[in-house]
Design an enzyme around this catalytic site. Structure first.
Site, mmCIF file in Angstrom:
data_model
loop_
_atom_site.group_PDB
_atom_site.id
_atom_site.type_symbol
_atom_site.label_atom_id
_atom_site.label_comp_id
_atom_site.label_asym_id
_atom_site.label_seq_id
_atom_site.Cartn_x
_atom_site.Cartn_y
_atom_site.Cartn_z
ATOM 1 C CB ILE A 148 0.939 -1.974 6.052
ATOM 2 C CG1 ILE A 148 1.759 -1.631 7.303
ATOM 3 C CG2 ILE A 148 0.713 -0.737 5.197
ATOM 4 C CD1 ILE A 148 3.141 -1.096 7.015
ATOM 5 C CB CYS A 149 -2.635 -1.484 2.805
ATOM 6 S SG CYS A 149 -3.765 -1.205 1.447
ATOM 7 C CD GLN A 150 -3.540 -7.650 -0.799
ATOM 8 O OE1 GLN A 150 -2.403 -7.260 -1.120
ATOM 9 N NE2 GLN A 150 -4.266 -8.424 -1.576
ATOM 10 N N GLY A 152 -2.766 -5.766 6.292
ATOM 11 C CA GLY A 152 -3.546 -5.680 7.521
ATOM 12 C C GLY A 152 -4.710 -6.662 7.496
#
Lengths: 355, 412
Positions: A148-150, A152
């Site tokens: 998720i996000c960073q 990811g």
């Protein structure tokens, strides 16, 4: 045509109501009580330094249909309980309802002793050992990863470096092209001397991160949001929801200095996923090395990770089994909006079960 | 007579006054029940919020203060509309007055930040605050009877050198323990440069003149080379001062650019009020007027924040702040060392070595596990960090922030 149509009595009524709601709000605030940091029962299966790996227990008691464990790798920014915020707003529960066996890395709160943790420590060190721990706990040889996000971006690096350990990869609101025209953070960081910043601050304070994020939309996030909040102050349930979100938004761990330095330089300033040249722990990272199936989930109104920053992934990974899922909402809406909850976890679950 | 009033006929007037009286009575009744003003209501609300979240959210107090300031624009708008309505002004007139106030505010902000850094004003405010707190601090840190009242010989000496201490110029002299004299020294109005310096075009204090460029005695001092065994420390203080001035100048540049955003937003908002776009719904509440204002501000800001000009000034202000803070940290580290305490640099160095050792250790464990696997001695266990520990038997609770961090933040 007049731009404003407003009678004096309406003005006074509005002011009176505003005052009344503020008074009610104070009463309701007193009754908010403890705010949750995750609602689903879980067990710590591995711990190292500040991090923990949780294994979630399905409230229905059902055995997971998918025998490959799903490991959620959250960002270092903010706290991962956003994925399990409330009973009716829990990505974790949504995934379990689709038969997934869910694990999650909680990075904890780094302090000054963690200042010299770098991206190699996080990706080839912590994540790799967490994957080993999950495999050992579940009896599986590989894991599915949801980054998720960073987290990811970390997951992309990890999968490229350890392809033998990842069966399927899902990236959610994950930046890949860090220098798109609409990416405000990317513009701001270009002229900042990151070496000087990290050498001065050591770890980068969570408050500084918060302040930066607020300044992406300062008029709306610092002032209007709280004026609008008055509308819901007379509703205890909505006040509780608001405060739960507010707690999460500003529950921001400090960032380990070296990892922050490398992340900003390699990703924001050099845009290494796109331009190449990324090295972690002395090993070159190429997204073309990702051969496993990939699903990329992004939000259409995301002001932190615009779709244009996320979608280039499709052209960079070395798999033909690539799928995109978009939803109408912002960076945080993916966890809290009813429509996103109805769409995203089922889409992920079905996609994983089919592979 | 305003446009809105002239549009009313006799029946409308009657309706208007009936509604007005009824609403006034209701308003007064509510005010009687809750006699707080809107502002105090608002402040009270955020006090409660702070109490509620103070234990979990870092810097809640600072944020509350910021919110109180940020909401001023809305509260002032409400106040203005409320007052205007009671004076029977048309909403257009009230809106124009409000926008006029916004314009004055942003113009003032632009003008203020267009001037050079007012070091004198900043110095005055710094010394006022220092004079209030320093005697107590010094009294606690260095009680009478200690051989070295300040305990930090190098810095003590540095403060007493020409350029940083009036001792050389003032026959009575002053040491850090003599705060009354220090106050006199630090107050620009008391500055009396020595005769020899006055002959060198020494800048004269002129209370009628504002602006740093006209009075910069400290910049002059900061440029003096150091002398003697405290030479480096004198120069450190000089550099610190220069970095502070650089940062203040950059901060002004940044503030001026933000004021420009505000001024442009006001212009766009005025245009919207004067000539709303075709098909736009009329704004029929104070919240909607405010919402439109915020929308326009965000649009203007988004354009500005993505521009090369803004990106450059943003980088400059952050870099200048870090340069200043870094120097400050070095000076603090030097003082801490003089007090025989571990410095930040030493602790960082230790942390760095520990991390390097851990990496080596993990690498060797991994290699050992691989060798064992190849030799078939034993199933290789997953390589774990030296600090890795088995999971606790009991159910995990959500991680909480370290208590030390929380308490430290609370004190902000």
């Amino acid at each position: 045509m007049s731009a404003i149509k407003l009678q004096p009595e309406e003005i006074l009524k509005e002011i009176t109501n505003f005052n009344i709601k503020l008074s009610e709000g104070i009463k309701n605030l007193r009754n908010v009580g403890d705010l949750p940091s995750g609602v689903t029962e879980k067990e710590t299966i591995y711990a190292e330094d500040k991090l923990s790996v949780y294994h979630y227990k399905n409230p229905t008691g059902e055995t997971p249909e998918n025998k490959t464990p799903l490991l959620i790798v959250y960002a270092l920014v903010n706290r991962p309980y956003m994925t399990d915020l409330q009973e009716n707003r829990s990505t974790v529960r949504g995934l379990m309802a689709q038969g997934q066996d869910v694990y999650l890395i909680d990075w904890g709160y780094p302090d000054r002793s963690d200042r010299f943790l770098n991206l190699d420590d996080y990706i080839n060190g912590y994540i790799d050992r967490c994957v080993d721990a999950v495999c050992e706990h579940s009896g599986a040889k590989k894991v599915n990863i949801l980054g998720i996000c960073q987290g990811g971006a970390f997951s992309l690096c990890y999968t490229a470096l350890h392809p033998d350990k990842v069966k399927n990869l899902i990236t959610m609101v994950t930046p890949v092209d860090f220098q798109t025209k609409d990416n405000m953070l990317s513009h701001w960081i270009r002229h900042i001397d990151v070496d000087k910043l990290v050498d001065t601050l050591g770890n980068v304070p969570g408050d500084l991160m918060n302040w930066t994020f607020l300044n992406l939309k300062p008029y709306r996030l610092i002032a209007q949001k709280y004026i609008d909040m008055v509308d819901i102050l007379d509703n205890p349930k909505q006040v509780c929801n608001f405060m739960t979100m507010e707690k999460w938004i500003f529950d921001s761990p400090d960032q380990a200095g070296e990892a922050y330095r490398e992340f900003v330089k390699d990703f924001y300033q050099k845009n290494s996923f796109i331009n190449g040249g990324l090295e972690i722990g002395g090993q070159g990272v190429s997204l073309a090395n990702i051969k496993c199936p990939v699903m990329n989930v992004y939000a259409l109104d995301d002001h932190l990770v615009p779709p244009s920053a996320s979608r280039p992934l499709g052209k960079l990974v070395g798999t033909k089994d690539y799928q995109e899922v978009s939803f109408k909402g912002g960076h945080i809406g993916i966890y809290v909006s009813g429509s996103a909850q109805a769409l995203v976890p089922p889409s992920i679950g079905k996609w994983l079960n089919a592979r | 007579m305003s446009t809105a009033q002239s549009a009313y006929n006799a029946n409308d007037w009657q309706h208007y006054w009936e509604n007005w009286l009824q609403t006034q009575q209701e308003f007064l009744r509510k005010q009687m029940q809750s006699p707080q003003s809107l502002q105090s209501h608002w402040d009270g609300f955020f006090r409660e919020w702070k109490t509620n979240l103070g234990g979990t959210v870092p810097g809640a107090g600072a944020y509350q203060q910021m919110l109180s300031q940020a909401s001023q624009q809305f509260l002032q708008m409400v106040q203005q509309f409320s007052q205007g309505a009671s004076e029977h002004k048309s909403v257009q007139d009230i809106a124009n007055e409000w926008v006029g106030n916004l314009q004055s505010f942003f113009t003032g902000l632009q003008q203020k930040n267009a001037r050079p850094f007012d070091g004198l004003d900043s110095w005055r405010s710094f010394t006022e605050s220092l004079m209030k707190s320093a005697p107590a601090w010094a009294g606690n840190m260095f009680p009478p009877g200690l051989a070295q009242p300040w305990g930090v010989p190098g810095w003590n000496a540095a403060w007493q050198t020409p350029g940083w201490n009036a001792a050389a110029w003032n026959p009575q002299g002053f040491g850090p323990g003599n705060w009354q004299q220090a106050q006199q020294f630090m107050n620009p109005e008391n500055w009396q440069a020595p005769e020899w310096l006055q002959q060198q075009n020494w800048p004269q204090w002129d209370p009628g003149v504002q602006g740093f460029e006209t009075f910069d005695p400290f910049g002059f001092c900061a440029s003096l080379p150091g002398l003697g065994y405290t030479r480096e420390k004198q120069e450190d203080l000089g550099q610190l001062y220069k970095h502070w001035v650089d940062f203040e100048a950059m901060a002004r540049k940044y503030n001026a650019s933000m004021a420009k955003v505000g001024a442009e937003a006001v212009q766009k908002f005025q245009s919207y009020l004067a000539d709303p776009p075709e098909g736009a719904e009329p704004l029929n509440s104070l919240k909607q007027i405010y919402g439109k204002w915020v929308d326009i501000c965000e649009d203007v800001y988004a354009g500005h924040a993505l521009s090369d000009d803004y990106t450059a000034v943003y980088g400059e202000v952050v870099n200048a702040l870090m340069t200043y803070k870094k120097k400050l940290h070095e000076i603090v580290d030097d003082m801490v060392e003089q007090m025989n305490l571990p410095t930040r640099e030493e602790v960082d160095s230790l942390h760095k070595r520990v991390h390097e050792l851990r990496r080596e250790n993990l690498k060797m464990r991994k290699e050992l596990a691989e060798i064992r696997g190849k030799l078939g001695i034993k199933k290789p266990a997953p390589a774990k960090a030296a600090a890795a520990k088995p999971a606790p038997a009991k159910k995990a609770k959500a991680a909480k922030k370290p208590a030390a961090k929380k308490s430290a933040k609370k004190g902000k």
